[in-house]
Enzyme design. Sequence first.
Site, mmCIF file in Angstrom:
data_model
loop_
_atom_site.group_PDB
_atom_site.id
_atom_site.type_symbol
_atom_site.label_atom_id
_atom_site.label_comp_id
_atom_site.label_asym_id
_atom_site.label_seq_id
_atom_site.Cartn_x
_atom_site.Cartn_y
_atom_site.Cartn_z
ATOM 1 N N ASN A 9 0.863 -1.176 0.000
ATOM 2 C CA ASN A 9 0.000 0.000 0.000
ATOM 3 C C ASN A 9 0.901 1.228 0.000
ATOM 4 O O ASN A 9 1.443 1.608 1.039
ATOM 5 C CB ASN A 9 -0.917 -0.007 1.225
ATOM 6 C CG ASN A 9 -1.810 1.227 1.273
ATOM 7 O OD1 ASN A 9 -1.959 1.943 0.283
ATOM 8 N ND2 ASN A 9 -2.404 1.470 2.430
ATOM 9 N N LYS A 11 0.130 4.309 -0.477
ATOM 10 C CA LYS A 11 -0.499 5.509 0.088
ATOM 11 C C LYS A 11 -0.195 6.725 -0.813
ATOM 12 O O LYS A 11 -0.234 6.613 -2.024
ATOM 13 C CB LYS A 11 -0.063 5.709 1.538
ATOM 14 C CG LYS A 11 -0.301 4.461 2.385
ATOM 15 C CD LYS A 11 -0.015 4.655 3.854
ATOM 16 C CE LYS A 11 -0.233 3.357 4.606
ATOM 17 N NZ LYS A 11 -0.066 3.527 6.066
ATOM 18 N N HIS A 95 -9.532 0.938 5.030
ATOM 19 C CA HIS A 95 -8.250 1.181 5.688
ATOM 20 C C HIS A 95 -8.434 2.180 6.821
ATOM 21 O O HIS A 95 -9.247 3.101 6.745
ATOM 22 C CB HIS A 95 -7.232 1.710 4.672
ATOM 23 C CG HIS A 95 -5.830 1.726 5.185
ATOM 24 N ND1 HIS A 95 -5.345 2.725 6.004
ATOM 25 C CD2 HIS A 95 -4.808 0.852 5.019
ATOM 26 C CE1 HIS A 95 -4.079 2.469 6.301
ATOM 27 N NE2 HIS A 95 -3.727 1.337 5.731
ATOM 28 N N GLU A 97 -6.810 4.653 7.791
ATOM 29 C CA GLU A 97 -6.617 6.063 7.445
ATOM 30 C C GLU A 97 -7.853 6.634 6.760
ATOM 31 O O GLU A 97 -8.170 7.820 6.924
ATOM 32 C CB GLU A 97 -5.367 6.214 6.576
ATOM 33 C CG GLU A 97 -4.101 5.995 7.388
ATOM 34 C CD GLU A 97 -2.875 5.638 6.567
ATOM 35 O OE1 GLU A 97 -1.827 5.418 7.176
ATOM 36 O OE2 GLU A 97 -2.977 5.576 5.327
ATOM 37 N N GLU A 167 -5.241 -4.598 11.047
ATOM 38 C CA GLU A 167 -4.221 -3.558 11.175
ATOM 39 C C GLU A 167 -4.493 -2.738 12.430
ATOM 40 O O GLU A 167 -5.310 -1.824 12.415
ATOM 41 C CB GLU A 167 -4.194 -2.666 9.930
ATOM 42 C CG GLU A 167 -5.577 -2.340 9.345
ATOM 43 C CD GLU A 167 -5.541 -1.161 8.404
ATOM 44 O OE1 GLU A 167 -4.520 -0.965 7.759
ATOM 45 O OE2 GLU A 167 -6.535 -0.423 8.346
ATOM 46 N N GLY A 173 2.519 2.905 10.716
ATOM 47 C CA GLY A 173 3.394 4.033 10.494
ATOM 48 C C GLY A 173 4.100 4.545 11.728
ATOM 49 O O GLY A 173 4.751 5.583 11.693
ATOM 50 N N SER A 213 3.386 -1.613 10.385
ATOM 51 C CA SER A 213 4.849 -1.530 10.502
ATOM 52 C C SER A 213 5.534 -2.864 10.212
ATOM 53 O O SER A 213 6.513 -3.234 10.872
ATOM 54 C CB SER A 213 5.254 -0.994 11.879
ATOM 55 O OG SER A 213 4.768 0.330 12.063
#
Length: 259
Positions: A9, A11, A95, A97, A167, A173, A213
């Site tokens: 991904n 991003k 996701h 985010e 996740e 991140g 991560s």
Amino acid sequence: MRVPLIAANWKLNKTIGEASEFVLALAPKVKGAQGVEVVICPPYTAIAAVVQGAGGSAIAVGGQDCYSRANGAFTGEVSAAMLKDAGCRWVIVGHSERRQFFGDTDEVANAKLRAALAAGLRVIFCVGETLDERTKGDMDSVLRRQVLHGLKGVTDADLARMALAYEPVWAIGTGVTASPEQADEAQGFVRALVRAQFGETAAESLRIQYGGSVNRDNAADLLSRPEVDGALVGGASLEVESFAAIVAAGAAETARAAR
């Protein structure tokens, strides 16, 4: 045996030129990887370049998100059918985010999921708790809500064209990774939810990735866990050697499990 699914991904990263250079460098490095499925999810602008660069290889291409409607006056949105037309086989939905920064609720994620499946795409559907939710002991209830609401209206046939990605938001991140034991436990809980809703066969066939991560140093340990069926890779997927190493770890785990 569930074949590990290793997805990149990217991003909000990589220009068209950078994406093309990356996939041309990656393809020969993963050519010999057996028993692992590889997907790259670039930004929309670079999809065509990655599709072209991945041509003739085992690398599939996916979108990072899609809209729930097929067409209409929705400025800035991209439909699942558009992604498929551009050469995508996969799309990421739900996701963290998207949920955290763009207001995607469980209902929005479910609508996007059903739109993607209807358009013929395969879906990586994401679930996961925040640090505050885990600390308060709410992880199970959050995952239950996200799975039950997120998969509303999904059939057994739909589920066969999906993967779930666990996740933990606190590990995305941040450089902090859920321990292999934490990932295995949480993903076992997610699989139990799927088992209750869809039955034993569907639950045992479904791939559940870990995302948060993942890097070349921890991938092998994470992928060795029985409930971890691949990885949704963020930062470590932006560099050819590190992503290739994670793919190799997935292939090595398949070979080990087959012995």
